[in-house]
Design a protein around this motif. Structure first.
Motif, PDB file in Angstrom:
ATOM      1  N   PHE A  14       0.836  -1.199   0.000  1.00 43.53           N
ATOM      2  CA  PHE A  14       0.000   0.000   0.000  1.00 43.53           C
ATOM      3  C   PHE A  14       0.873   1.252   0.000  1.00 43.53           C
ATOM      4  O   PHE A  14       0.543   2.261  -0.632  1.00 43.53           O
ATOM      5  N   THR A  15       2.004   1.174   0.697  1.00 39.65           N
ATOM      6  CA  THR A  15       2.941   2.292   0.686  1.00 39.65           C
ATOM      7  C   THR A  15       3.529   2.491  -0.705  1.00 39.65           C
ATOM      8  O   THR A  15       3.629   3.628  -1.185  1.00 39.65           O
ATOM      9  N   HIS A  54       2.408 -14.492   0.944  1.00 37.47           N
ATOM     10  CA  HIS A  54       1.142 -14.838   0.299  1.00 37.47           C
ATOM     11  C   HIS A  54       0.047 -13.818   0.649  1.00 37.47           C
ATOM     12  O   HIS A  54      -0.803 -13.500  -0.191  1.00 37.47           O
ATOM     13  N   HIS A  55       0.092 -13.291   1.850  1.00 34.18           N
ATOM     14  CA  HIS A  55      -0.820 -12.216   2.231  1.00 34.18           C
ATOM     15  C   HIS A  55      -0.524 -10.969   1.395  1.00 34.18           C
ATOM     16  O   HIS A  55      -1.446 -10.313   0.890  1.00 34.18           O
ATOM     17  N   VAL A  56       0.765 -10.648   1.259  1.00 35.92           N
ATOM     18  CA  VAL A  56       1.166  -9.503   0.438  1.00 35.92           C
ATOM     19  C   VAL A  56       0.747  -9.712  -1.013  1.00 35.92           C
ATOM     20  O   VAL A  56       0.275  -8.784  -1.684  1.00 35.92           O
ATOM     21  N   GLU A  57       0.879 -10.931  -1.503  1.00 37.21           N
ATOM     22  CA  GLU A  57       0.463 -11.239  -2.874  1.00 37.21           C
ATOM     23  C   GLU A  57      -1.027 -10.959  -3.072  1.00 37.21           C
ATOM     24  O   GLU A  57      -1.443 -10.413  -4.111  1.00 37.21           O
ATOM     25  N   ALA A  58      -1.850 -11.312  -2.090  1.00 36.62           N
ATOM     26  CA  ALA A  58      -3.287 -11.049  -2.188  1.00 36.62           C
ATOM     27  C   ALA A  58      -3.568  -9.550  -2.214  1.00 36.62           C
ATOM     28  O   ALA A  58      -4.435  -9.077  -2.970  1.00 36.62           O
ATOM     29  N   GLU A  59      -2.839  -8.789  -1.398  1.00 41.82           N
ATOM     30  CA  GLU A  59      -3.002  -7.332  -1.409  1.00 41.82           C
ATOM     31  C   GLU A  59      -2.613  -6.752  -2.759  1.00 41.82           C
ATOM     32  O   GLU A  59      -3.304  -5.879  -3.308  1.00 41.82           O
ATOM     33  N   ILE A  60      -1.515  -7.253  -3.310  1.00 46.92           N
ATOM     34  CA  ILE A  60      -1.040  -6.759  -4.602  1.00 46.92           C
ATOM     35  C   ILE A  60      -2.023  -7.104  -5.712  1.00 46.92           C
ATOM     36  O   ILE A  60      -2.287  -6.274  -6.609  1.00 46.92           O
ATOM     37  N   SER A  61      -2.582  -8.281  -5.688  1.00 48.19           N
ATOM     38  CA  SER A  61      -3.571  -8.666  -6.706  1.00 48.19           C
ATOM     39  C   SER A  61      -4.742  -7.699  -6.700  1.00 48.19           C
ATOM     40  O   SER A  61      -5.239  -7.288  -7.767  1.00 48.19           O
TER      41      SER A  61
END
Length: 206
Positions: A14-15, A54-61
């Motif tokens: 998000f940053t 994997h959490h970061v990947e979901a945010e990026i998607s």
């Protein structure tokens, strides 16, 4: 020279989206300031564990699907760093110079490395190469920890909610001002531009 302070984690997607959006808008207006003084908000220490790739990947998607399809082209779960402290060793070295232009450039370069180039900025040899581009020597582990915890302590005192949290010179305080983040009925991230995004951007560049 005008600056905007940002308390943020170096591995927070998000940053990355928020910083790039502000810089893109500044460039579009042909402006050279304000610059971004990016401070440490160390989620790894705050949460007591590294960020889950994997959490970061979901945010990026969700970010790519809704607000910034042009970013995160090089993100790799397999190369995602297991620590942010090696990168903070470089940002802390940049902050010691007091050069707002350099501080911003280093912060953006590290985020580009992990999110656009797929580099593991948790590895000292990777961040040393990035630091060398700017004539910097990463701080040692003890000095890095001291600098990061000092930012963390100051952020808490000033009411930082999370990453990213922006402070303008006129006393404005904005947590994640561009993005509205929620989840749908099955738990998927839903991200959209906030209704007052333009008000924030106008406040920064006005």
């Amino acid at each position: 020279m005008r600056t905007v302070e940002v308390f943020a984690d170096v591995l927070c997607p998000f940053t990355h989206a928020g910083l790039r959006t502000l810089v893109d808008r500044r460039d579009r207006h042909g402006l050279t300031e304000p610059h971004l003084r990016i401070r440490a908000w160390p989620l790894e220490l705050i949460n007591g564990k590294p960020l889950d790739p994997h959490h970061v990947e979901a945010e990026i998607s969700a970010l790519r699907a809704s607000v910034r399809p042009d970013l995160f082209a090089g993100f790799s779960v397999d190369a995602f760093p297991t620590t942010s402290m090696a990168a903070f060793a470089v940002t802390a070295a940049a902050d010691r110079t007091g050069d707002s232009v350099l501080i911003e450039q280093v912060g953006l370069a590290l985020r580009n490395a992990v999110f656009e180039e797929g580099l593991d900025i948790g590895r000292p040899e990777v961040v040393e190469e990035i630091a060398g581009r700017f004539g910097l020597q990463p701080l040692d582990a003890e000095a890095t920890s001291t600098a990061v915890r000092a930012d963390w302590d100051e952020g808490r005192t000033r009411g930082v909610v999370g990453s990213p949290h922006f402070f303008t010179e006129d006393g404005g305080s904005w947590f994640c001002p561009s993005l509205a983040i929620s989840r749908d009925d099955v738990g998927n991230f839903v991200i959209a531009w906030k209704g007052d995004t333009e008000a924030f951007v106008d406040h920064v560049f006005g």
